[in-house]
Design an enzyme around this catalytic site. Structure first.
Site, mmCIF file in Angstrom:
data_model
loop_
_atom_site.group_PDB
_atom_site.id
_atom_site.type_symbol
_atom_site.label_atom_id
_atom_site.label_comp_id
_atom_site.label_asym_id
_atom_site.label_seq_id
_atom_site.Cartn_x
_atom_site.Cartn_y
_atom_site.Cartn_z
ATOM 1 C CB SER A 152 -0.949 0.002 1.221
ATOM 2 O OG SER A 152 -1.673 1.077 1.119
ATOM 3 C CG ASP A 318 -6.363 -3.841 -3.420
ATOM 4 O OD1 ASP A 318 -7.229 -2.961 -3.284
ATOM 5 O OD2 ASP A 318 -5.317 -3.639 -3.304
ATOM 6 C CG HIS A 351 -5.717 -2.370 0.088
ATOM 7 N ND1 HIS A 351 -4.626 -2.311 -0.854
ATOM 8 C CD2 HIS A 351 -5.301 -1.467 1.308
ATOM 9 C CE1 HIS A 351 -3.914 -1.509 -0.472
ATOM 10 N NE2 HIS A 351 -4.011 -0.945 0.790
#
Length: 384
Positions: A152, A318, A351
């Protein structure tokens, strides 16, 4: 296998110039290390953290009341015998500037005013974090990192390292990330920030002086974020339309559905440990990251000076950092004839999959680091 982690602090007195034009005259960084640096000092791996994580990447704290509650946020990934094997690699976790987990941030004293920085803490960027990380890595006697790795926002830092210090990174592992945020992601961040700023207890960011916490804003911000971290399939499988109680209460104020209860719980928990000003700073850093901006939005051109090899991983469910964004990175690397391995994992978790234990995902990382390990061992043998 879990090991005991020891947090450390490193102080810096050389001013750090920031992308905003401001500077920090002095600051400190919280960090942890795992494993041992080899004789050639070429087995160091830097782990970059995401929004609400810290330098505590793996292991547990010895003096914690409950060691199970102090497990590092990526303990599934890092440790003895794990994909990033601390029997072979020297792993470094650093808490970013502006965070609320030990490094200099908004709740610390501004030396010029002797009051908490609060909203006056300077805006920091991904590039600023990399500059600070580089200083700590150098202070540890490491000239070149074997790898920089993150998921991320951490993946953005791993990418930025290769741009800012192309000759200082051998491998970059970018997981569930993107070369910049799209409009939808910036919008989610802005709604979350408005929830915090409009909380009556925020006091323009100077809530420390009032001995209050803008909990309501933090709770809503976390609820918004948490929705985006999960896939639709996971939420439906876990909660569906299940009621909190046996009967509907016909209330607009009380909890009716299990998903509502779950989100409120996550928000409540988050508001107890995270700092509101830190949330504003970190989401802004996410918004600002855009390495192609100075290259007419041409990512391939931005990557022209890269020297590192890459492992890029995405997850099909995601939607916050979709696989298409990872493929943009991969294509730009291919355009520049850089070595890149790409894996798109069909994991159901959205995610958050980069934090979870998925055999296929962990196996990809393990295999990649095994190849790095072979090269390091070969160099050590040649040096003997």
């Amino acid at each position: 296998m879990t090991f005991i982690a020891t947090p450390q602090i490193m102080n810096f007195t050389e001013p750090l110039m920031l992308r905003s034009g401001e500077k920090l005259d002095s600051y400190h960084l919280a960090y942890e290390t795992y494993g041992a640096l080899n004789s050639l000092k070429n087995n160091a791996v830097l782990i970059c953290h995401a929004l609400n994580a810290s330098h505590h990447v793996a292991g547990v704290y010895e003096d914690s009341e409950s060691q199970s509650s102090s497990v590092g946020w990526w303990d599934t990934m890092i440790g003895p015998g794990k994909p990033v094997d601390t029997d072979e690699f020297f792993v470094i976790g650093i808490n970013n500037l502006g965070s609320c987990f030990g490094s200099t941030g908004p709740m610390h004293l501004n030396p010029k005013t002797q009051r908490a920085w609060g909203s006056q803490f300077p805006v920091v960027t991904v590039e600023d974090w990399v500059e600070a990380q580089k200083r700590l890595v150098s202070a540890l006697g490491i000239e070149k990192l074997c790898a920089v790795m993150g998921g991320s926002l951490g993946g953005m830092q791993a990418l930025s390292w290769t741009l800012q210090y192309p000759d200082k990174v051998m491998h970059s592992i970018v997981i569930a990330s993107a070369p910049n945020l799209n409009a939808e992601n910036i919008a989610f961040n802005e709604v979350a920030r408005r929830a915090i700023v409009n909380d009556p207890d925020f006091h323009g960011g100077n809530f420390y002086e009032y001995n209050v916490i803008p909990r309501r804003g933090l709770k809503i911000a976390r609820m918004i974020g948490h929705i985006t971290y999960l896939s639709d399939d996971v939420m439906n499988a876990k909660f569906g339309r299940e009621l909190k109680n046996e009967k509907i209460k016909y209330s607009t104020q009380e909890v009716e559905f299990q998903i509502e209860s779950y989100l409120r719980y996550q928000g409540e928990k988050f508001s107890e440990y995270f700092d509101a000003n830190t949330y504003l700073l970190i989401t802004r850093a996410l918004d600002y990251f855009d390495p192609a901006k100075d290259y007419k939005n041409n990512l391939s051109l931005a990557f022209k000076a890269l020297q590192a090899s890459f492992l890029v991983i995405s997850f099909k469910t995601d939607w916050r950092f979709s696989p298409s964004r990872s493929r943009e990175i991969v294509q730009a690397l291919i355009d520049n004839k850089r070595a890149v391995t790409y894996a798109e994992i069909d994991a159901p978790h959205g995610h958050d999959a980069f934090l979870l234990e998925d055999y296929r995902y962990l196996s990809v990382v393990r295999a990649y680091f095994k190849e790095i390990e072979k090269k390091i061992n070969a160099k050590e043998q040649n040096n003997e």
